[in-house]
Scaffold this motif. Structure first.
Motif, PDB file in Angstrom:
ATOM      1  N   UNK A 267      32.544  44.084  35.548  1.00  0.00           N
ATOM      2  CA  UNK A 267      32.140  43.597  36.867  1.00  0.00           C
ATOM      3  C   UNK A 267      32.762  44.332  38.036  1.00  0.00           C
ATOM      4  N   UNK A 268      33.670  45.259  37.765  1.00  0.00           N
ATOM      5  CA  UNK A 268      34.346  45.985  38.840  1.00  0.00           C
ATOM      6  C   UNK A 268      33.364  46.936  39.522  1.00  0.00           C
ATOM      7  N   UNK A 269      33.514  47.067  40.818  1.00  0.00           N
ATOM      8  CA  UNK A 269      32.655  47.939  41.621  1.00  0.00           C
ATOM      9  C   UNK A 269      32.534  49.321  40.973  1.00  0.00           C
ATOM     10  N   UNK A 270      31.288  49.782  40.796  1.00  0.00           N
ATOM     11  CA  UNK A 270      31.055  51.072  40.155  1.00  0.00           C
ATOM     12  C   UNK A 270      31.704  52.230  40.906  1.00  0.00           C
ATOM     13  N   UNK A 419      43.439  27.726  36.608  1.00  0.00           N
ATOM     14  CA  UNK A 419      43.413  26.381  37.175  1.00  0.00           C
ATOM     15  C   UNK A 419      43.090  26.395  38.656  1.00  0.00           C
ATOM     16  N   UNK A 420      43.665  27.350  39.367  1.00  0.00           N
ATOM     17  CA  UNK A 420      43.393  27.474  40.809  1.00  0.00           C
ATOM     18  C   UNK A 420      41.959  27.915  41.052  1.00  0.00           C
ATOM     19  N   UNK A 421      41.493  28.904  40.277  1.00  0.00           N
ATOM     20  CA  UNK A 421      40.131  29.408  40.444  1.00  0.00           C
ATOM     21  C   UNK A 421      39.101  28.334  40.102  1.00  0.00           C
ATOM     22  N   UNK A 422      39.380  27.525  39.100  1.00  0.00           N
ATOM     23  CA  UNK A 422      38.452  26.466  38.722  1.00  0.00           C
ATOM     24  C   UNK A 422      38.320  25.442  39.845  1.00  0.00           C
ATOM     25  N   UNK A 423      39.425  25.100  40.459  1.00  0.00           N
ATOM     26  CA  UNK A 423      39.380  24.163  41.589  1.00  0.00           C
ATOM     27  C   UNK A 423      38.516  24.737  42.713  1.00  0.00           C
ATOM     28  N   UNK A 427      34.703  23.450  44.097  1.00  0.00           N
ATOM     29  CA  UNK A 427      34.473  23.148  45.513  1.00  0.00           C
ATOM     30  C   UNK A 427      33.303  23.965  46.058  1.00  0.00           C
ATOM     31  N   UNK A 428      33.201  25.224  45.588  1.00  0.00           N
ATOM     32  CA  UNK A 428      32.168  26.122  46.102  1.00  0.00           C
ATOM     33  C   UNK A 428      30.800  25.855  45.480  1.00  0.00           C
ATOM     34  N   UNK A 429      30.771  25.393  44.219  1.00  0.00           N
ATOM     35  CA  UNK A 429      29.509  25.169  43.496  1.00  0.00           C
ATOM     36  C   UNK A 429      29.507  23.735  42.959  1.00  0.00           C
ATOM     37  N   UNK A 446      28.855  34.335  38.283  1.00  0.00           N
ATOM     38  CA  UNK A 446      28.502  35.033  39.511  1.00  0.00           C
ATOM     39  C   UNK A 446      29.537  34.834  40.603  1.00  0.00           C
ATOM     40  N   UNK A 447      30.046  33.603  40.719  1.00  0.00           N
ATOM     41  CA  UNK A 447      31.085  33.316  41.720  1.00  0.00           C
ATOM     42  C   UNK A 447      32.350  34.105  41.408  1.00  0.00           C
ATOM     43  N   UNK A 448      32.739  34.128  40.151  1.00  0.00           N
ATOM     44  CA  UNK A 448      33.926  34.878  39.760  1.00  0.00           C
ATOM     45  C   UNK A 448      33.729  36.375  39.982  1.00  0.00           C
ATOM     46  N   UNK A 449      32.529  36.863  39.659  1.00  0.00           N
ATOM     47  CA  UNK A 449      32.251  38.272  39.864  1.00  0.00           C
ATOM     48  C   UNK A 449      32.350  38.675  41.318  1.00  0.00           C
ATOM     49  N   UNK A 450      31.788  37.849  42.191  1.00  0.00           N
ATOM     50  CA  UNK A 450      31.771  38.163  43.615  1.00  0.00           C
ATOM     51  C   UNK A 450      33.135  38.005  44.260  1.00  0.00           C
ATOM     52  N   UNK A 451      33.873  36.965  43.882  1.00  0.00           N
ATOM     53  CA  UNK A 451      35.116  36.638  44.576  1.00  0.00           C
ATOM     54  C   UNK A 451      36.355  37.273  43.973  1.00  0.00           C
ATOM     55  N   UNK A 452      36.270  37.738  42.730  1.00  0.00           N
ATOM     56  CA  UNK A 452      37.453  38.318  42.109  1.00  0.00           C
ATOM     57  C   UNK A 452      37.159  39.605  41.334  1.00  0.00           C
TER      58      UNK A 452
END
Length: 492
Positions: A267-270, A419-423, A427-429, A446-452
């Motif tokens: 998922x890292x930017x090409x 645990x932090x990312x799940x919280x 909240x976001x979805x 998708x959220x994890x890909x975009x935000x991290x």
């Protein structure tokens, strides 16, 4: 800036060679003939010698000195940060020592595997002592009079210290033990699956699970290994799993776990391909992805409802009446020795044990000959029963045989991050469970890909987690999540 461009061209070849070295390691763990171990050790030592020479090439220092970082973009400055950190580290380690570590750890993998199979710690002890001594020498070269363990920790979690992790883990341990004791004494106890689960069908469903979590088989593959792992980055990130006829969850959740690792790399930017930014920023952040895929998403009530339907379609009657009961089965807390097979609640207790013991090994407070006794004593204190054989104790993990001292704490740090990312994800979805119940993980991944994930090594480890979450990482969200989840399952 000619110096910057020359440096990045040089670095690109170094990164490519490192990928080749990683592929040799993947091959050794999956398909290499057993009789090739000695030659593979020489091959690994040779390529490590080439890599060490490149990483300590005086031209790297000259290029770094010639570059005005203030004229670079944020990406360029991040590239320099990684290159300078690695250059400073590698110039402190003699080439002969780097090659010796590569050679000894390659050979040690086979010795460990045989000792584990034969339940013979004494057969492995001399090899472990050699690996430990080499890593101590490396730590001494890196520490500049400071903590040897902290020096090794930087390879896996830059910026972290043993004292800081000790404080975080100290807050985890008592609440985890207290919750485990309440669960073990609960009146309601989930059952388990029954029957024998065909290996071929397990692997078919494992592949489907990988695809469900977005794994791209055009840029990866799924193989079997004794100890599941993920290997590679860029456009080639491979995963492995293992099977057991009486425990299909070992295969399924190992697969989901390793998909989390591979998804991060893929998922890292090409634009960062074959540069220092083109890989996960730390093992703690890496583990956050594998653990949130495996646990908060993969073991959620919504997703396990879908998985229950998939399992019954594949295997028929599995001895579980409905999806609610299956959710309890998947998350059952029970007595077990193996870290990689541990339930979500007790997993961190396994890691904390290893963290304390390996710090003592590096400091010299614990000798290799005394390791089994120290392990067994701590295990019984934390888990409430005794270790029965070495393969269920200090021989179960490959990490120390390959010299990965400082790696283990990143597993629990990754759980804290998860645990932090799940919280933040919840909240976001807010309607996340609607998709998961249909086997659609795209909102979460998708959220994890975009935000991290897409950032790769652009930010420092805790910085990228904090940016994704909107708050500084602490252990509190993980503990709150575990207590809420398992209190409901066990009707506490």
């Amino acid at each position: 800036m000619p110096a910057y461009h020359e440096l990045m061209e040089f670095q690109r070849d170094t990164e490519a060679l490192a990928q080749i070295a990683g592929r040799l390691g993947w091959d050794q763990e999956t398909v290499m003939p057993r009789g090739a171990a000695a030659q593979r050790g020489e091959e690994m030592a040779a390529i490590e010698g080439v890599l060490h020479a490149r990483r300590t090439d005086p031209r790297v220092g000259e290029w770094l000195a010639a570059i005005d970082a203030s004229t670079l973009s944020s990406e360029g400055q991040a590239q320099l940060r990684h290159i300078r950190r690695d250059y400073d580290r590698n110039t402190k380690v003699p080439a002969a020592l780097a090659a010796a570590i590569a050679r000894e750890t390659s050979l040690a993998q086979g010795v460990w595997a045989d000792a584990r199979a034969n339940e013979d710690f004494d057969a492995f002890a001399p090899t472990l002592a050699k690996v430990l001594q080499l890593r101590r020498e490396e730590a001494e070269a890196l520490a500049n009079g400071g903590s040897r363990y902290d020096a090794l920790l930087q390879d896996y979690e830059p910026g972290a210290t043993g004292a800081e992790l000790e404080a975080m883990f100290g807050a985890l341990r008592p609440r985890l033990i207290a919750l485990r004791e309440r669960i073990m004494g609960a009146d309601h106890q989930p059952g388990g699956v029954s029957g024998s689960f065909d290996e071929g069908k397990q692997l078919v469903l494992a592949r489907k699970l990988a695809e469900t979590f977005g794994y791209d088989f055009d840029r990866g593959r799924l193989d079997k290994a004794v100890h599941p792992f993920s290997s590679g980055s860029g456009t080639d990130a491979r995963i492995t799993t293992r099977t057991a006829a009486d425990d299909p969850f070992n295969c399924f959740y190992s697969t989901i776990h390793e998909v989390g690792h591979a998804a991060y790399e893929l998922g890292i930017d090409d634009a960062y391909l074959l540069t220092p930014l083109g890989q996960g920023v730390s093992m703690g952040v890496h583990e956050s992805q594998s653990r949130i895929y495996e646990n908060q998403i993969g073991r959620s009530r919504a997703f396990t409802g879908w998985l229950f339907d998939q399992m019954t379609a594949s295997f028929g009657d599995i001895g579980v009446g409905d999806a609610d009961a299956f959710y309890g089965v998947v998350n059952r807390v029970g007595q077990g020795y193996i870290r990689t097979e541990s339930d979500e609640l007790q997993y961190n207790l396994h890691v904390l044990l290893r963290f304390d013991l390996e710090r003592a090994l590096i400091s010299g407070d614990l000798q290799v000959a005394d390791l089994p006794g120290a392990w067994n004593e701590r295990f019984e204190a934390d888990f409430g029963f005794a270790v029965d054989k070495p393969s269920n104790g200090c021989l179960q993990d490959v990490h120390w045989s390959v010299g990965l001292f400082g790696y283990f704490p990143t597993y629990s740090l990754g759980n804290v991050y998860a645990g932090c990312l799940h919280k933040a994800l919840r909240d976001a979805v807010p309607d996340l469970d609607e998709g998961l119940a249909q086997g659609d993980t795209s909102a979460a991944t998708g959220w994890l890909g975009e935000n991290l994930q897409r950032h790769g090594g652009l930010f420092e480890p805790r910085e990228v987690v904090e940016q994704a979450c909107g708050f500084r990482p602490t252990e509190a969200p993980l503990l709150d999540y575990l207590e809420e989840k398992f209190s409901a399952i066990y009707k506490l």
